[in-house]
Enzyme design. Structure first.
Site, PDB file in Angstrom:
ATOM      1  N   SER A 126      15.592 -10.262 -39.537  1.00 24.52           N
ATOM      2  CA  SER A 126      14.921 -11.545 -39.730  1.00 24.52           C
ATOM      3  C   SER A 126      14.130 -11.840 -38.473  1.00 24.52           C
ATOM      4  O   SER A 126      14.425 -11.282 -37.411  1.00 24.52           O
ATOM      5  CB  SER A 126      15.966 -12.632 -39.952  1.00 24.52           C
ATOM      6  OG  SER A 126      15.369 -13.909 -39.779  1.00 24.52           O
TER       7      SER A 126
ATOM      8  N   TYR B 296      24.484 -16.809 -38.378  1.00 22.98           N
ATOM      9  CA  TYR B 296      23.499 -15.942 -39.027  1.00 22.98           C
ATOM     10  C   TYR B 296      22.584 -15.314 -37.982  1.00 22.98           C
ATOM     11  O   TYR B 296      22.382 -14.103 -37.955  1.00 22.98           O
ATOM     12  CB  TYR B 296      22.682 -16.779 -40.012  1.00 22.98           C
ATOM     13  CG  TYR B 296      21.623 -16.008 -40.770  1.00 22.98           C
ATOM     14  CD1 TYR B 296      21.958 -15.258 -41.886  1.00 22.98           C
ATOM     15  CD2 TYR B 296      20.294 -16.054 -40.370  1.00 22.98           C
ATOM     16  CE1 TYR B 296      20.988 -14.566 -42.590  1.00 22.98           C
ATOM     17  CE2 TYR B 296      19.315 -15.364 -41.064  1.00 22.98           C
ATOM     18  CZ  TYR B 296      19.663 -14.624 -42.177  1.00 22.98           C
ATOM     19  OH  TYR B 296      18.711 -13.931 -42.868  1.00 22.98           O
TER      20      TYR B 296
END
Ligand SMILES: *[C@@H]1O[C@H](CO)[C@@H](O)[C@H](O)[C@H]1NC(C)=O
Ligand SMILES: *[C@@H]1O[C@H](CO)[C@@H](O)[C@H](O)[C@H]1NC(C)=O
Length: 328
Positions: A177, A190
């Site tokens: 990401s 995360y």
């Protein structure tokens, strides 16, 4: 000593200049004119293939003539994804696998090797998010997110890399990401797990180069927020572009990157610029920029994964959770 170093230094300098020129030139060549690999008949394994980016990726790889192996924890999604691929006349194999469980990964890997064959392209994609303030995160959730988003990559690599090393051929894709390169807010579990995945990816690159396994290519994927439901409700204030990626388009771009052995995929392109800015700007200057983009507060309206079966997310941000609150 110095005399021996000098030619090497000159050589290194010229190599750097040449590679920079090469990269700049390549950026201007339209993708349709670039040489692409033939991955027809190769075995591709995609984790988290029942849904979102993983499912879209399985379809795009199938369109390239690959034999696709789907892993997902959710049998309903997995079966649905498998059927949709069968309808497209793809060669597909599906396994219910919990990648957060080391033993399950090794068990499923052995099954794939016995029933389908050795994997040529490994796509570490499965990911989960809790998105809470650190003090609201149960310890178990932190562990679960790390097991799924980061540790799982170790187990799949250990399972499938030996064959790739032996034949010096293969491709490893890490779906990380943009927050794996620079933090956002309210999802420490995360974001740090994505940093870990990026760290593993990059160290594997060096390791493979040191072991002279340059036939194994690696592609790191750093997208902004993709509309898969995982981050339902989350949004960057600016540019909106970062929060409106489409999984179909992203999957297409990832497969193109694999075909051209591209090293990194940043989507949208501005994400690449943001990461570079983070590394060169003084931190207060970058803070101002992230406050403006809304990176620290992008999860204020997060509603959690609508399909998530684990305990639902209860949003209780501090009343003063504004972008500037962070700077104090
Ligand atoms: C691609 O590879 C497959 C299997 O190795 C082969 O059958 C096919 O002819 C190749 N296609 C092209 C365009 O080279
Ligand atoms: C799989 O997803 C469906 C739909 O969201 C859900 O109803 C089901 O409980 C999930 N199954 C498992 C094993 O998580």
């Amino acid at each position: 000593m110095a005399a021996a170093l000098l030619p090497q230094l000159i050589w290194t300098f010229f190599s750097i200049v040449l590679y920079v020129i090469g990269a700049v030139c390549l950026a201007f060549i339209p993708k349709r004119f670039r040489t692409k690999k033939n991955i027809s008949k190769q075995i591709v394994l995609v984790t988290g293939a029942g849904h979102g980016i993983g499912r879209a990726l399985a379809h795009k790889f199938a369109q390239q003539g690959c034999i696709v192996v789907l892993w997902d924890i959710n049998e309903t999604w997995l079966e649905d994804a498998r059927e949709s691929l069968v309808l497209c006349r793809a060669t597909v194999h599906a396994y219910v696998c919990d990648v957060s469980d080391k033993d399950d990964v090794y068990r499923c890997a052995a099954l794939v090797q016995a029933e389908v064959g050795e994997v040529n392209i490994l796509v570490n994609n499965a990911g989960i998010v809790r998105a809470k303030y650190l003090l609201e995160l149960p310890d178990e959730d932190i562990l679960k997110v790390f097991r799924t988003n980061a540790f799982a990559h170790f187990w799949t690599l250990k399972a499938f890399l030996p064959y790739m090393m032996e034949v010096n051929h293969g491709h490893i894709v890490t779906v990380a990401s943009v927050v794996g390169k620079g933090a956002g807010g309210q999802a420490s579990e995360y974001i740090s797990s994505k940093f870990a995945a990026v760290g593993l990816h990059e160290s594997m690159e060096m390791e493979l180069r040191a072991l002279r396994r340059t036939g194994i290519h690696m592609t790191l994927v750093c997208p902004g927020l993709v509309r898969t439901g995982l981050f339902e409700g989350a949004e960057y204030r600016f540019p909106k572009l970062i929060s409106t990626l489409d999984s179909e388009q992203l999957a297409h771009d990832i497969v193109e990157a694999v075909l051209m052995n591209e090293h990194t995929v940043y989507k949208p392109f501005i994400a690449n610029v943001a990461v570079r800015l983070k590394n060169i700007l003084p931190h207060k200057a970058f803070d101002t920029l992230t406050d403006f983009s809304g990176a620290a507060t992008m999860l204020n309206n997060f509603r959690g994964h609508p399909l998530e079966t684990t305990p639902t997310f209860v949003k209780s941000p501090p009343a003063n959770a504004t972008p500037t609150a962070k700077a104090s």
